[in-house]
Enzyme design. Structure first.
Site, PDB file in Angstrom:
ATOM      1  N   GLY A  19      -0.979  -2.190 -31.053  1.00 24.54           N
ATOM      2  CA  GLY A  19      -0.713  -3.599 -31.307  1.00 24.54           C
ATOM      3  C   GLY A  19       0.084  -3.775 -32.592  1.00 24.54           C
ATOM      4  O   GLY A  19       0.616  -2.809 -33.173  1.00 24.54           O
ATOM      5  N   LEU A  20       0.168  -5.002 -33.058  1.00 30.67           N
ATOM      6  CA  LEU A  20       0.979  -5.303 -34.232  1.00 30.67           C
ATOM      7  C   LEU A  20       0.491  -4.554 -35.463  1.00 30.67           C
ATOM      8  O   LEU A  20       1.302  -4.037 -36.254  1.00 30.67           O
ATOM      9  CB  LEU A  20       0.977  -6.809 -34.483  1.00 30.67           C
ATOM     10  CG  LEU A  20       1.824  -7.329 -35.642  1.00 30.67           C
ATOM     11  CD1 LEU A  20       3.272  -6.894 -35.506  1.00 30.67           C
ATOM     12  CD2 LEU A  20       1.727  -8.843 -35.721  1.00 30.67           C
ATOM     13  N   GLN A  52       0.416 -16.595 -28.524  1.00 27.75           N
ATOM     14  CA  GLN A  52       1.393 -17.614 -28.173  1.00 27.75           C
ATOM     15  C   GLN A  52       1.846 -18.427 -29.380  1.00 27.75           C
ATOM     16  O   GLN A  52       3.037 -18.686 -29.561  1.00 27.75           O
ATOM     17  CB  GLN A  52       0.804 -18.566 -27.121  1.00 27.75           C
ATOM     18  CG  GLN A  52       0.598 -17.935 -25.764  1.00 27.75           C
ATOM     19  CD  GLN A  52       0.015 -18.925 -24.762  1.00 27.75           C
ATOM     20  OE1 GLN A  52      -0.409 -20.023 -25.116  1.00 27.75           O
ATOM     21  NE2 GLN A  52      -0.022 -18.534 -23.507  1.00 27.75           N
ATOM     22  N   GLY A  53       0.914 -18.853 -30.203  1.00 30.78           N
ATOM     23  CA  GLY A  53       1.223 -19.837 -31.225  1.00 30.78           C
ATOM     24  C   GLY A  53       2.262 -19.382 -32.223  1.00 30.78           C
ATOM     25  O   GLY A  53       3.233 -20.077 -32.497  1.00 30.78           O
ATOM     26  N   ARG A 280     -11.150 -24.925 -34.871  1.00 27.58           N
ATOM     27  CA  ARG A 280     -11.365 -24.467 -33.502  1.00 27.58           C
ATOM     28  C   ARG A 280     -12.818 -24.475 -33.074  1.00 27.58           C
ATOM     29  O   ARG A 280     -13.113 -24.713 -31.901  1.00 27.58           O
ATOM     30  CB  ARG A 280     -10.785 -23.052 -33.337  1.00 27.58           C
ATOM     31  CG  ARG A 280      -9.286 -23.057 -33.125  1.00 27.58           C
ATOM     32  CD  ARG A 280      -8.770 -21.676 -32.823  1.00 27.58           C
ATOM     33  NE  ARG A 280      -7.337 -21.739 -32.566  1.00 27.58           N
ATOM     34  CZ  ARG A 280      -6.568 -20.672 -32.455  1.00 27.58           C
ATOM     35  NH1 ARG A 280      -7.098 -19.465 -32.584  1.00 27.58           N
ATOM     36  NH2 ARG A 280      -5.280 -20.791 -32.211  1.00 27.58           N
ATOM     37  N   SER A 379      -3.834 -14.479 -37.698  1.00 30.33           N
ATOM     38  CA  SER A 379      -4.148 -13.121 -37.246  1.00 30.33           C
ATOM     39  C   SER A 379      -2.917 -12.231 -37.177  1.00 30.33           C
ATOM     40  O   SER A 379      -2.962 -11.058 -37.572  1.00 30.33           O
ATOM     41  CB  SER A 379      -4.850 -13.160 -35.890  1.00 30.33           C
ATOM     42  OG  SER A 379      -4.118 -13.927 -34.962  1.00 30.33           O
ATOM     43  N   LEU A 380      -1.797 -12.742 -36.656  1.00 33.73           N
ATOM     44  CA  LEU A 380      -0.592 -11.926 -36.607  1.00 33.73           C
ATOM     45  C   LEU A 380      -0.105 -11.610 -38.024  1.00 33.73           C
ATOM     46  O   LEU A 380       0.362 -10.492 -38.289  1.00 33.73           O
ATOM     47  CB  LEU A 380       0.510 -12.638 -35.825  1.00 33.73           C
ATOM     48  CG  LEU A 380       0.298 -12.793 -34.310  1.00 33.73           C
ATOM     49  CD1 LEU A 380       1.524 -13.455 -33.672  1.00 33.73           C
ATOM     50  CD2 LEU A 380       0.016 -11.458 -33.636  1.00 33.73           C
TER      51      LEU A 380
END
Length: 509
Positions: A19-20, A52-53, A280, A379-380
Site C-alpha cells: 500500500g501507500l 476516495q476522498g 464521523r 490516513s493517506l
C-alpha cells in the site's frame, strides 16, 4: 519442532505490504537494497487504492500546519499525541509535492495550485483530490510505477507474512513468508510492517476483506505493545447494496452538499447545512440508529450533485449504477461500515516500535496521530509521510546480519477456517461495531475463546481479541468507541496499552 524450511538472507530493509505506506518506505530506503513483499499483486487488496476522498494537507493561504494539527487533535477526542500531529502536518505540503513529483495527478485550480475540498471536522478546505473521488488508486499507481523503476527495490508478489523471526535478545531479524504453498525464512537487517488494517474482521466493511489485522497480531505475538486497539472508525456512508466489501460513498459528497435522510425524507442530523459534516463517529451512530429503528438511511445527492455525478464522482457513480441504482434520480442507501483502525502496533513518527529491528507504518501502526477518531483524509498523509521517514531510518541502520546467534520464533499459527471466519466477522459487526456494550463484548470474547480451541493464536482471532478486550476494559465512550452502557466520556483521556501473553519460542541455528 519447527519444520525444515528454506532460509534466505537479505542485507537490507524488508518491507511487508504494497500500500501507500509500504511503497513510500521502500522508495525512501534508497540507495539501500530493499526487498518489498506483497501478499497480492501490486494495486490489489490494499486499502490505499480504494481511498476516495483524498489527502489532507495545508496547501492554501487560508490554512496552516498549525490549524491542521489543531483540527486533528480536536477530532481525536483527547488521545492525539501533539508532537506526532505536528510532525505530520508540518510535512504535509512536502509530502503532497513529493507524490506529485512522482506523477500523482492531483486536481489543480486555475492558478496551477492544488485544488482542495472540505470534509467533515476540517475547519477549512484542505483535501487534495484526484478526479473527484479517485485519489487512492491514482496516487498508488504513481508509486507503483516508481517502485518498479527503482533499481534498489526488488518486489516479490503473492508472498504472505506468516511469522516474525527474532534473535536471542528479542530483536526482530526477519520473517516467515508463504509463497506458492512453501514457507521460507527471510533474514533481514530490519523489518517494516505495512500490512494494513482490520476491516476484514467485520461483516460490513469498506476495505479489502483480506485485511484481517494479521500483521498487528503477529507483532503482538512477538511481544510488541498494541496501542488503543478498541478505536475502529466506521464510515457512515458505505453503499448498502449487499456487496462484500461494501462500496464507499466518499465524504466529499457531503462536502458538496449531499444530505443524509431517512426513509421518510427527514434529515438524520438536522436541517443545518453543515449538520452532516459532524465527526464521523457522530454521523455513523446516526446512520446506525436510523437503520436499527427500521427507518433506513440514505444519502441524497440528487440536488447537490445531480447530473454532474458521472464527471465529478465517477467511482461512486459506477458503483451505484453497477448495483442498479442511479444516484442522479434516487437517494443512495447507506450503512455504517468498518473503515479504518486508529489503533495498532505502538510506533513513533519514524515507525519505530518497542521491538528492536521492527518498524510499523500505515494503518497497522498507532502513532498517536489519530487518537480516538481519525480526521478525514489524514490516513493517506500519514501513510506516505511516516512511511518515508521509516524507510530512511531503516536504511540508515547498521547491518546486523552476522553475530546474532540463535534465531528464535517463526512459529506459524494456523489459519482460521472459512466458516469460523464468517462467524467471527458477524460477531465483530454485532458486538464490537458502531454501538457496543459489556454484555455483547463478553459474548464476543467467549466466541473468540471457543474458536481458538480449533485454531490457537490464529492471527484474526488475536487481532479481534485485542479489539474486544480493550473495548470491554474502556468503560466510557470516546471517539470511535461508543458504549451504550457507558455513554459519557471520562474527564481524563487515557490510552489502552495491551500485550499478548508470551508464547514458547523454538530455536533454530
Amino acid at each position: 519442532m519447527r519444520p525444515v524450511r528454506d532460509r534466505q538472507v537479505h542485507n537490507g530493509p524488508l518491507v511487508i505490504g504494497g500500500g501507500l505506506a509500504g511503497l513510500s518506505a521502500a522508495l525512501e530506503a534508497a540507495p539501500r537494497q530493499t526487498l518489498l513483499l506483497t501478499p497480492a499483486p501490486l494495486l490489489q487488496a490494499c486499502a490505499s487504492a480504494w481511498a476516495q476522498g483524498g489527502l489532507a494537507a495545508a496547501l492554501t493561504a487560508a490554512d496552516s500546519p498549525g490549524l491542521h494539527a489543531r483540527d486533528t487533535e480536536a477530532a481525536g477526542a483527547g488521545l492525539v499525541v501533539p508532537v506526532a500531529a505536528r510532525t505530520l502536518t508540518n510535512e504535509g505540503r512536502a509530502t503532497v509535492e513529493w507524490l506529485a513529483g512522482l506523477g500523482a495527478p492531483f486536481d489543480r485550480d486555475t492558478a496551477g495550485g492544488f485544488s482542495v475540498s472540505l470534509e467533515a471536522a476540517h475547519s477549512v478546505a484542505r483535501v487534495a483530490r484526484v478526479g473527484g473521488d479517485g485519489a487512492g488508486r491514482a496516487i498508488l499507481s504513481a508509486l507503483v510505477a516508481a517502485v518498479r523503476a527503482a533499481p534498489h527495490v526488488r518486489t516479490v508478489e503473492n508472498a504472505r507474512l506468516r511469522g516474525l523471526l527474532q534473535d536471542a535478545g528479542g530483536r526482530v531479524c526477519g520473517v516467515v513468508v508463504e509463497r506458492d504453498g512453501r514457507l521460507t525464512e527471510l533474514l533481514a537487517s530490519s523489518v517494516i510492517l505495512a500490512t494494513g488494517g482490520v476491516g476484514g474482521l467485520y461483516a460490513m466493511t469498506t476495505t479489502p476483506a483480506a485485511l484481517k489485522g494479521e500483521g498487528l497480531a503477529l507483532a503482538a505475538l512477538a511481544g510488541a505493545e498494541i496501542l488503543d486497539p478498541e478505536f475502529v472508525q466506521f464510515h457512515p456512508t458505505a453503499i448498502d447494496v449487499g456487496l462484500d466489501p461494501a462500496p464507499l460513498a466518499t465524504e466529499a459528497l457531503r462536502g458538496e452538499g449531499a444530505r443524509l435522510i431517512d426513509g421518510t425524507g427527514d434529515f438524520l442530523l438536522g436541517e443545518m447545512s453543515d449538520a452532516d459534516l459532524a465527526p464521523r463517529d457522530v454521523v455513523a451512530r446516526a446512520v446506525h440508529v436510523a437503520r436499527q429503528s427500521g427507518c433506513g438511511a440514505f444519502l441524497d445527492a440528487r440536488t447537490a450533485i445531480g447530473a454532474a455525478f458521472p464527471e465529478h464522482f465517477p467511482a461512486v457513480f459506477a458503483a451505484c449504477m453497477g448495483a442498479g441504482l442511479d444516484p442522479r434520480e434516487a437517494p443512495i442507501p447507506v450503512a455504517a461500515a468498518a473503515h479504518y483502525h486508529m489503533g495498532g502496533i505502538a510506533a513513533d513518527a519514524d515507525g519505530r516500535t518497542g521491538l528492536e529491528g521492527l518498524f510499523a507504518v500505515g494503518e497497522c501502526a498507532a502513532t498517536g496521530v489519530h487518537g480516538a477518531n481519525r480526521l478525514a483524509s489524514n490516513s493517506l498523509l500519514e501513510a506516505a509521510t511516516f512511511g518515508r521517514r521509516a524507510g530512511r531510518l531503516a536504511a540508515a541502520g547498521q547491518d546486523e546480519m552476522s553475530g546474532r546467534g540463535a534465531i528464535v520464533g517463526g512459529e506459524v499459527p494456523p489459519d482460521l477456517a472459512p466458516e469460523a471466519l464468517r462467524e467471527l466477522r458477524q460477531a465483530m459487526t454485532a458486538e464490537a461495531g458502531v454501538i457496543r456494550d459489556g454484555a455483547g463484548l463478553t459474548r464476543l470474547l467467549d466466541l473468540i475463546a471457543r474458536l481458538e480451541c480449533s485454531a490457537p493464536a490464529a492471527p484474526p482471532l488475536v487481532a479481534a481479541g485485542l479489539i474486544a478486550r480493550a473495548a470491554l476494559e474502556r468503560r466510557e465512550s470516546r471517539g470511535g468507541h461508543y458504549r451504550a452502557d457507558f455513554p459519557h466520556s471520562d474527564a481524563a483521556a487515557r490510552h489502552s496499552r495491551l500485550r499478548c501473553p508470551p508464547i514458547p519460542r523454538t530455536a533454530a541455528a
